[in-house]
Design an enzyme around this catalytic site. Structure first.
Site, PDB file in Angstrom:
ATOM      1  CB  CYS A  32      -1.352  -5.737   9.953  1.00 56.67           C
ATOM      2  SG  CYS A  32      -3.102  -6.054   9.653  1.00 56.67           S
ATOM      3  CD  GLU A  70       1.386   8.323   1.868  1.00 54.81           C
ATOM      4  OE1 GLU A  70       2.335   9.096   2.074  1.00 54.81           O
ATOM      5  OE2 GLU A  70       1.468   7.103   2.060  1.00 54.81           O
ATOM      6  CB  CYS A 100       0.645  -2.916   7.646  1.00 54.27           C
ATOM      7  SG  CYS A 100      -0.097  -1.608   6.654  1.00 54.27           S
ATOM      8  CB  CYS A 147       1.288  -3.640  -0.553  1.00 54.28           C
ATOM      9  SG  CYS A 147      -0.111  -3.979  -1.563  1.00 54.28           S
ATOM     10  CG  ASN A 149       6.338  -3.850  -0.665  1.00 50.45           C
ATOM     11  OD1 ASN A 149       7.090  -4.122  -1.585  1.00 50.45           O
ATOM     12  ND2 ASN A 149       5.017  -3.942  -0.776  1.00 50.45           N
ATOM     13  N   GLY A 178      -6.116   2.206   5.649  1.00 48.22           N
ATOM     14  CA  GLY A 178      -7.391   1.950   6.306  1.00 48.22           C
ATOM     15  C   GLY A 178      -7.998   0.598   5.994  1.00 48.22           C
ATOM     16  CD  GLU A 179     -10.638  -3.874   6.785  1.00 48.52           C
ATOM     17  OE1 GLU A 179      -9.517  -4.297   6.484  1.00 48.52           O
ATOM     18  OE2 GLU A 179     -11.661  -4.195   6.148  1.00 48.52           O
ATOM     19  CB  SER A 182      -5.102  -9.002   3.900  1.00 47.86           C
ATOM     20  OG  SER A 182      -5.347  -7.981   2.961  1.00 47.86           O
ATOM     21  CG  LEU A 183      -5.808 -16.286   4.597  1.00 49.27           C
ATOM     22  CD1 LEU A 183      -7.036 -16.068   5.464  1.00 49.27           C
ATOM     23  CD2 LEU A 183      -6.055 -17.433   3.609  1.00 49.27           C
ATOM     24  CG  HIS A 184      -0.961 -11.705   5.166  1.00 48.75           C
ATOM     25  ND1 HIS A 184      -0.387 -11.582   3.921  1.00 48.75           N
ATOM     26  CD2 HIS A 184      -1.575 -10.519   5.410  1.00 48.75           C
ATOM     27  CE1 HIS A 184      -0.635 -10.365   3.440  1.00 48.75           C
ATOM     28  NE2 HIS A 184      -1.361  -9.707   4.317  1.00 48.75           N
ATOM     29  CB  CYS A 191      -5.172   1.434   9.698  1.00 49.63           C
ATOM     30  SG  CYS A 191      -6.074  -0.114   9.431  1.00 49.63           S
ATOM     31  CB  CYS A 200      -3.703   1.666  -4.719  1.00 48.36           C
ATOM     32  SG  CYS A 200      -3.576   1.049  -3.040  1.00 48.36           S
ATOM     33  CB  SER A 235      -8.097  -5.225  -0.272  1.00 45.71           C
ATOM     34  OG  SER A 235      -7.186  -5.991   0.477  1.00 45.71           O
TER      35      SER A 235
HETATM   36  N1  SAH Z   1      -6.992  -3.088   5.326  1.00 42.30           N
HETATM   37  C1  SAH Z   1      -7.129  -3.667   4.023  1.00 42.30           C
HETATM   38  C2  SAH Z   1      -6.555  -2.842   2.904  1.00 42.30           C
HETATM   39  C3  SAH Z   1      -5.202  -2.190   3.091  1.00 42.30           C
HETATM   40  S1  SAH Z   1      -3.757  -3.212   3.093  1.00 42.30           S
HETATM   41  C4  SAH Z   1      -6.557  -5.056   4.016  1.00 42.30           C
HETATM   42  O1  SAH Z   1      -6.016  -5.481   5.026  1.00 42.30           O
HETATM   43  O2  SAH Z   1      -6.699  -5.748   3.023  1.00 42.30           O
HETATM   44  C5  SAH Z   1      -3.522  -3.703   1.426  1.00 42.30           C
HETATM   45  C6  SAH Z   1      -2.690  -4.993   1.296  1.00 42.30           C
HETATM   46  O3  SAH Z   1      -1.303  -4.753   1.577  1.00 42.30           O
HETATM   47  C7  SAH Z   1      -3.114  -6.083   2.242  1.00 42.30           C
HETATM   48  O4  SAH Z   1      -3.168  -7.308   1.582  1.00 42.30           O
HETATM   49  C8  SAH Z   1      -1.997  -6.079   3.259  1.00 42.30           C
HETATM   50  O5  SAH Z   1      -1.925  -7.267   3.962  1.00 42.30           O
HETATM   51  C9  SAH Z   1      -0.814  -5.795   2.395  1.00 42.30           C
HETATM   52  N2  SAH Z   1       0.376  -5.326   3.106  1.00 42.30           N
HETATM   53  C10 SAH Z   1       0.418  -4.614   4.252  1.00 42.30           C
HETATM   54  N3  SAH Z   1       1.692  -4.359   4.586  1.00 42.30           N
HETATM   55  C11 SAH Z   1       2.471  -4.917   3.636  1.00 42.30           C
HETATM   56  C12 SAH Z   1       3.884  -4.953   3.400  1.00 42.30           C
HETATM   57  N4  SAH Z   1       4.732  -4.367   4.224  1.00 42.30           N
HETATM   58  N5  SAH Z   1       4.313  -5.609   2.302  1.00 42.30           N
HETATM   59  C13 SAH Z   1       3.463  -6.177   1.430  1.00 42.30           C
HETATM   60  N6  SAH Z   1       2.125  -6.161   1.597  1.00 42.30           N
HETATM   61  C14 SAH Z   1       1.629  -5.540   2.687  1.00 42.30           C
END
Ligand code: SAH
Length: 345
Positions: free
Chosen positions: A117, A93, A120, A338, A295, A164-165, A219-221, A113, A106, A196
């Site tokens: 996570c 997508e 996700c 996202c 989301n 994907g990463e 993507s730190l979180h 992937c 995007c 990213s």
């Molecule tokens: N693998 C890469 C790129 C894809 S994810 C990465 O990890 O950066 C793109 C972004 O969406 C990342 O910052 C990820 O942490 C975030 N993301 C994943 N699931 C999400 C969700 N359910 N709600 C909001 N952001 C999310």
């Protein structure tokens, strides 16, 4: 005919050499190359300045593995989600995100992937394969066309935040970016492209060494290992200490500040301790924080934190001189936001 080669896997030099080996002129390679990239030709037949005989010869030897936008969904906020079919019928997508002044694409870098996570939706799909450079390029071209058609302007920005990463498909992502930024491709500025990553330290260093010009988002979180490992199990292999070291290296080499993407979840990373750890992490290398709205992807294991918790992040970061932006979700009604990309359309 399964073993015909994807012609866009050839470099310009290889294409020129191919024509020479066929007894033709090297220049023919330049012409075909222009059709394949700059003009995004989807068939040999349409290459009107190439003789019929040569076109037939190309047809017999190669394929053009262009993508097809199989299904397009438009959100009430103008966001467009594309289900993109690949030559082998797998689907990824990609999303067009319009704002007042820009259009951002995007794009996906892998089918599925390999990371896991917990928050996700894409993580629930197995990683099937890497996308080729031309498949990444085609997603950008498709969204550029949609931007012109529906928003009367060309595409302005690209983020590698789809499926994907990207750093686990490093070579192909870099080749795609090379064509997207090349005058022989789309001629876009690398400053308008953001890769990213969940944070693969070795690859971040490699990018820095290769002197890339695009932007980096991580993507730190969480800046606390136990917390991050619980939500991004991959962190146990690449702990924050290694990530930190790679990011310091990145900044020293590129002088390009890093964006940390960060979702605040109720009961997971919404305490003062979490905020303090982030502030500390942000001081290692010049950076800013992008707070992303969560989301929801399922039954509520993860929940967006309260406004109070979010405000605590914002005020503490700002007090410490760290730039913070808040990103509202787009395209939620069509599962285009996202972390929602899961081939559900
Ligand atoms: N693998 C890469 C790129 C894809 S994810 C990465 O990890 O950066 C793109 C972004 O969406 C990342 O910052 C990820 O942490 C975030 N993301 C994943 N699931 C999400 C969700 N359910 N709600 C909001 N952001 C999310």
């Amino acid at each position: 005919m399964a073993d015909k080669k994807d012609i866009r896997a050839l470099t310009k030099e290889q294409l020129r050499n191919f024509f020479v080996a066929q007894g033709d002129k090297a220049f023919r390679g330049n012409q075909v190359y222009e059709w394949l990239w700059k003009k995004s030709a989807h068939s040999f037949e349409g290459m009107t300045n190439i003789s019929k005989e040569t076109r037939d010869m190309l047809e017999a030897n190669f394929t053009i593995n262009n993508i097809r936008v199989d299904q397009m969904q438009r959100s009430t906020d103008g966001t467009i989600k594309n289900a993109v079919k690949l030559h082998d019928d797998l689907v990824v997508e990609s999303v067009l995100i319009p704002t007042e002044t820009r259009t951002t694409a995007c794009v996906s870098s892998q089918v599925g992937c390999s990371l896991d996570c917990r928050f996700c939706a894409t993580a629930r799909l197995k990683r099937m394969r890497n996308l080729n450079p031309d498949e990444i390029y085609d997603q950008v071209v498709a969204i550029d066309n949609q931007s012109r058609l529906y928003h009367d302007r060309p595409l302005s920005n690209i983020v590698f935040m789809g499926m994907g990463e990207p750093l686990m498909n490093y070579n192909n992502v870099l080749k795609a970016i090379e064509m997207i930024t090349s005058e022989e491709g789309l001629g876009m500025s690398p400053k308008r492209i953001t890769v990213s990553t969940s944070g693969v330290p070795k690859m971040i260093k490699k990018m820095a060494d290769e002197d890339v010009r695009f932007k980096l988002a991580v993507s730190l979180h969480s800046a606390i290992d136990e917390v991050r490992t619980a939500i991004m199990p991959f962190n146990s292999t690449f702990p924050l200490k290694d990530l930190r070291e790679a990011l310091e290296y990145w900044y020293a080499k590129t002088k390009n500040r890093i964006t940390y993407e960060y979702v605040v979840w109720r009961g997971i990373n919404d305490s003062q301790k979490d905020v303090d750890a982030l502030v500390k992490f942000c001081k290692f290398a010049p950076s800013k924080v992008n707070l992303i709205e969560y989301n929801p992807i399922d039954d509520g294991e993860f929940q967006q934190a309260s406004d109070d918790a979010l405000n605590r992040y914002i005020t503490t970061l700002e007090k410490n001189g760290i730039t913070v932006t808040v990103r509202r979700s787009r395209g939620k009604d069509i599962d285009a936001a996202c972390g929602q990309l899961a081939n559900k359309s």
